[in-house]
Design a protein around this motif. Structure first.
Motif, PDB file in Angstrom:
ATOM      1  N   ALA A  13      -7.467   1.426  -4.101  1.00 34.68           N
ATOM      2  CA  ALA A  13      -7.491  -0.029  -3.930  1.00 34.68           C
ATOM      3  C   ALA A  13      -8.153  -0.399  -2.604  1.00 34.68           C
ATOM      4  N   GLU A  14      -8.791  -1.546  -2.580  1.00 32.84           N
ATOM      5  CA  GLU A  14      -9.307  -2.075  -1.325  1.00 32.84           C
ATOM      6  C   GLU A  14      -8.143  -2.594  -0.491  1.00 32.84           C
ATOM      7  N   TYR A  15      -8.255  -2.422   0.826  1.00 27.77           N
ATOM      8  CA  TYR A  15      -7.156  -2.846   1.691  1.00 27.77           C
ATOM      9  C   TYR A  15      -7.703  -3.245   3.052  1.00 27.77           C
TER      10      TYR A  15
ATOM     11  N   ALA B   9       2.774  -2.920   4.287  1.00 27.94           N
ATOM     12  CA  ALA B   9       2.061  -4.122   3.875  1.00 27.94           C
ATOM     13  C   ALA B   9       0.563  -3.913   4.020  1.00 27.94           C
ATOM     14  N   ASP B  10      -0.183  -4.707   3.293  1.00 30.78           N
ATOM     15  CA  ASP B  10      -1.646  -4.664   3.389  1.00 30.78           C
ATOM     16  C   ASP B  10      -2.080  -5.589   4.529  1.00 30.78           C
ATOM     17  N   ASN B  11      -1.788  -5.174   5.760  1.00 30.06           N
ATOM     18  CA  ASN B  11      -2.045  -6.036   6.920  1.00 30.06           C
ATOM     19  C   ASN B  11      -2.878  -5.354   8.005  1.00 30.06           C
ATOM     20  N   GLY B  12      -3.438  -4.183   7.714  1.00 32.68           N
ATOM     21  CA  GLY B  12      -4.258  -3.474   8.685  1.00 32.68           C
ATOM     22  C   GLY B  12      -3.539  -2.391   9.444  1.00 32.68           C
ATOM     23  N   LEU B  13      -2.212  -2.358   9.353  1.00 29.91           N
ATOM     24  CA  LEU B  13      -1.448  -1.389  10.136  1.00 29.91           C
ATOM     25  C   LEU B  13      -1.672   0.046   9.665  1.00 29.91           C
ATOM     26  N   LEU B  14      -1.918   0.238   8.383  1.00 28.89           N
ATOM     27  CA  LEU B  14      -2.070   1.592   7.847  1.00 28.89           C
ATOM     28  C   LEU B  14      -3.156   2.367   8.585  1.00 28.89           C
ATOM     29  N   SER B  15      -4.327   1.770   8.778  1.00 30.91           N
ATOM     30  CA  SER B  15      -5.425   2.466   9.450  1.00 30.91           C
ATOM     31  C   SER B  15      -5.105   2.732  10.912  1.00 30.91           C
ATOM     32  N   MET B  16      -4.280   1.879  11.536  1.00 25.67           N
ATOM     33  CA  MET B  16      -3.888   2.102  12.923  1.00 25.67           C
ATOM     34  C   MET B  16      -2.905   3.255  13.038  1.00 25.67           C
ATOM     35  N   ILE B  17      -2.008   3.393  12.072  1.00 24.27           N
ATOM     36  CA  ILE B  17      -1.053   4.505  12.090  1.00 24.27           C
ATOM     37  C   ILE B  17      -1.769   5.832  11.886  1.00 24.27           C
ATOM     38  N   LEU B  18      -2.620   5.893  10.860  1.00 26.03           N
ATOM     39  CA  LEU B  18      -3.234   7.164  10.477  1.00 26.03           C
ATOM     40  C   LEU B  18      -4.411   7.537  11.370  1.00 26.03           C
TER      41      LEU B  18
ATOM     42  N   LEU C   9       0.842  -1.197   0.000  1.00 25.63           N
ATOM     43  CA  LEU C   9       0.000   0.000   0.000  1.00 25.63           C
ATOM     44  C   LEU C   9       0.874   1.242   0.000  1.00 25.63           C
ATOM     45  N   LEU C  10       0.488   2.202  -0.796  1.00 29.83           N
ATOM     46  CA  LEU C  10       1.124   3.516  -0.796  1.00 29.83           C
ATOM     47  C   LEU C  10       0.020   4.525  -0.531  1.00 29.83           C
ATOM     48  N   ALA C  11       0.072   5.150   0.648  1.00 31.16           N
ATOM     49  CA  ALA C  11      -0.970   6.092   1.051  1.00 31.16           C
ATOM     50  C   ALA C  11      -0.395   7.503   1.134  1.00 31.16           C
TER      51      ALA C  11
ATOM     52  N   ASP D  62      -7.314   7.399  10.649  1.00 27.78           N
ATOM     53  CA  ASP D  62      -8.188   8.168   9.771  1.00 27.78           C
ATOM     54  C   ASP D  62      -8.150   7.517   8.389  1.00 27.78           C
ATOM     55  N   LYS D  63      -9.094   7.886   7.544  1.00 29.50           N
ATOM     56  CA  LYS D  63      -9.056   7.440   6.160  1.00 29.50           C
ATOM     57  C   LYS D  63      -8.014   8.260   5.407  1.00 29.50           C
ATOM     58  N   PRO D  64      -7.081   7.614   4.734  1.00 28.63           N
ATOM     59  CA  PRO D  64      -6.082   8.384   3.975  1.00 28.63           C
ATOM     60  C   PRO D  64      -6.719   9.124   2.809  1.00 28.63           C
ATOM     61  N   GLU D  65      -6.089  10.202   2.405  1.00 28.07           N
ATOM     62  CA  GLU D  65      -6.592  10.975   1.279  1.00 28.07           C
ATOM     63  C   GLU D  65      -6.445  10.209  -0.036  1.00 28.07           C
ATOM     64  N   MET D  66      -5.444   9.356  -0.106  1.00 29.62           N
ATOM     65  CA  MET D  66      -5.220   8.552  -1.307  1.00 29.62           C
ATOM     66  C   MET D  66      -4.568   7.235  -0.913  1.00 29.62           C
ATOM     67  N   VAL D  67      -4.999   6.150  -1.531  1.00 31.70           N
ATOM     68  CA  VAL D  67      -4.342   4.846  -1.362  1.00 31.70           C
ATOM     69  C   VAL D  67      -4.153   4.215  -2.722  1.00 31.70           C
ATOM     70  N   ILE D  68      -2.931   3.784  -2.976  1.00 35.91           N
ATOM     71  CA  ILE D  68      -2.617   3.039  -4.194  1.00 35.91           C
ATOM     72  C   ILE D  68      -2.227   1.626  -3.789  1.00 35.91           C
ATOM     73  N   GLY D  69      -2.781   0.645  -4.439  1.00 40.11           N
ATOM     74  CA  GLY D  69      -2.339  -0.726  -4.259  1.00 40.11           C
ATOM     75  C   GLY D  69      -1.263  -1.046  -5.284  1.00 40.11           C
ATOM     76  N   ILE D  70      -0.080  -1.402  -4.811  1.00 39.42           N
ATOM     77  CA  ILE D  70       1.023  -1.726  -5.727  1.00 39.42           C
ATOM     78  C   ILE D  70       1.104  -3.238  -5.848  1.00 39.42           C
ATOM     79  N   PRO D  71       0.671  -3.798  -6.969  1.00 39.79           N
ATOM     80  CA  PRO D  71       0.626  -5.265  -7.094  1.00 39.79           C
ATOM     81  C   PRO D  71       2.015  -5.892  -7.039  1.00 39.79           C
ATOM     82  N   LEU D  72       2.083  -7.054  -6.424  1.00 41.69           N
ATOM     83  CA  LEU D  72       3.300  -7.849  -6.396  1.00 41.69           C
ATOM     84  C   LEU D  72       3.182  -8.970  -7.429  1.00 41.69           C
ATOM     85  N   GLU D  73       4.260  -9.251  -8.111  1.00 41.08           N
ATOM     86  CA  GLU D  73       4.224 -10.278  -9.156  1.00 41.08           C
ATOM     87  C   GLU D  73       3.915 -11.646  -8.544  1.00 41.08           C
ATOM     88  N   LYS D  74       3.005 -12.343  -9.158  1.00 40.43           N
ATOM     89  CA  LYS D  74       2.575 -13.632  -8.610  1.00 40.43           C
ATOM     90  C   LYS D  74       3.719 -14.640  -8.565  1.00 40.43           C
ATOM     91  N   ALA D  75       4.589 -14.590  -9.562  1.00 36.58           N
ATOM     92  CA  ALA D  75       5.665 -15.582  -9.635  1.00 36.58           C
ATOM     93  C   ALA D  75       6.892 -15.183  -8.822  1.00 36.58           C
TER      94      ALA D  75
END
Length: 274
Positions: free
Chosen positions: A149-151, A92-101, A80-82, A103-116
């Motif tokens: 992105a959903e997180y 990481a997309d593990n719930g910590l972002l909402s605990m740090i902030l 996650l990039l907020a 609040d709802k961030p003004e912007m969140v980008i989900g940065i995909p990780l390559e499956k392989a």
């Protein structure tokens, strides 16, 4: 020259923190890297949120804060990039972002990780570093990841409130064994409403005034003050409050064990207003 902070639960015993910095500089030698802490307790989200939140607010605008806490709670599919209050947070997309902030961030980008890809810590830092470079170079967010992105979200550990009381939880114990409680000065004053108070912990320990510094009481005496982050702190002038009072903070390692035995897995501090 992007300013990049690092916070992790990695510790300093092995090569990994150095390798992380090396990977960052390999991608952009212009990065200015600042360590916040690498000594956070593993899996301790309230502690990590407190440390990150208290540090982030002091940095120049548009600093990038890379938080490497519990990266692999589940199989990672994105980072996650907020952006919030003119600060960037990558984690990481593990719930910590909402605990740090808290609040709802003004912007969140989900940065995909390559499956392989082999999704280890150094791979994740490469992905984070490239995203920072792209943003710093003015690339549109659509080329970096998935906007809005959903997180995963976790609720911040907030104090409990009553008409004549407030109950907080111990969230951090510092190097001097001063004990930090998740009650801010603003919350305390709002609940106090000018009334007298008693701060009670360990059943029979009572403090009835707020000190401005450790030196406000004689050496060896207990006190409560609000620290530089604005949180309630229990201390002993030239002593170790946590050790002497047997206080401990939240530790998710003991959570399941404590719940199985119907016990609290963190200790509380209660303030009564009169």
């Amino acid at each position: 020259m992007p300013l990049v902070t690092l916070t992790s639960d990695i510790g300093s015993q092995d090569y990994l923190v150095g390798a992380i910095k090396g990977r960052l500089l390999r991608i952009d030698p212009a990065f200015q890297i600042i360590d916040i802490s690498h000594s956070l307790s593993p899996f301790n989200y309230p502690q990590a949120a407190y440390v990150c939140r208290s540090a982030i607010r002091n940095f120049p605008e548009f600093t990038f804060h890379v938080v490497l806490i519990n990266l692999f709670e589940s199989k990672p599919e994105q980072l996650l990039l907020a952006f919030h209050n003119n600060q960037y947070v990558i984690c990481a997309d593990n719930g910590l972002l909402s605990m740090i902030l808290e609040d709802k961030p003004e912007m969140v980008i989900g940065i995909p990780l390559e499956k392989a890809a082999i999704k280890n810590t150094l791979y994740c830092i490469d992905i984070a570093a490239r995203a920072i470079t792209q943003l710093a170079n003015g690339e549109p967010v659509e080329r970096i990841g998935i906007p809005d992105a959903e997180y995963n979200e976790k609720n911040p550990l907030r104090p409990l409130l009553g008409e004549s009381w407030i109950e907080g939880q111990i969230i951090f114990i510092d190097n001097f064994e001063n004990v930090v409680v998740n009650i801010t000065q603003e919350q305390f004053e709002q609940q106090r409403k000018g009334r007298r108070f008693k701060i009670v912990f360990k059943r029979d320990e009572v403090i009835e005034r707020i000190s401005g510094s450790y030196a406000d009481v004689p050496q060896g005496e207990k006190l409560v003050l609000f620290n530089s982050a604005g949180y309630m702190e229990i201390a002993i002038n030239k002593g170790n409050a946590a050790g002497l009072f047997g206080l401990r903070g939240f530790n998710e390692n003991t959570e399941s064990h404590a719940m199985m035995h119907n016990r609290l897995f963190y200790q509380t501090v209660k303030v009564f207003f009169e």
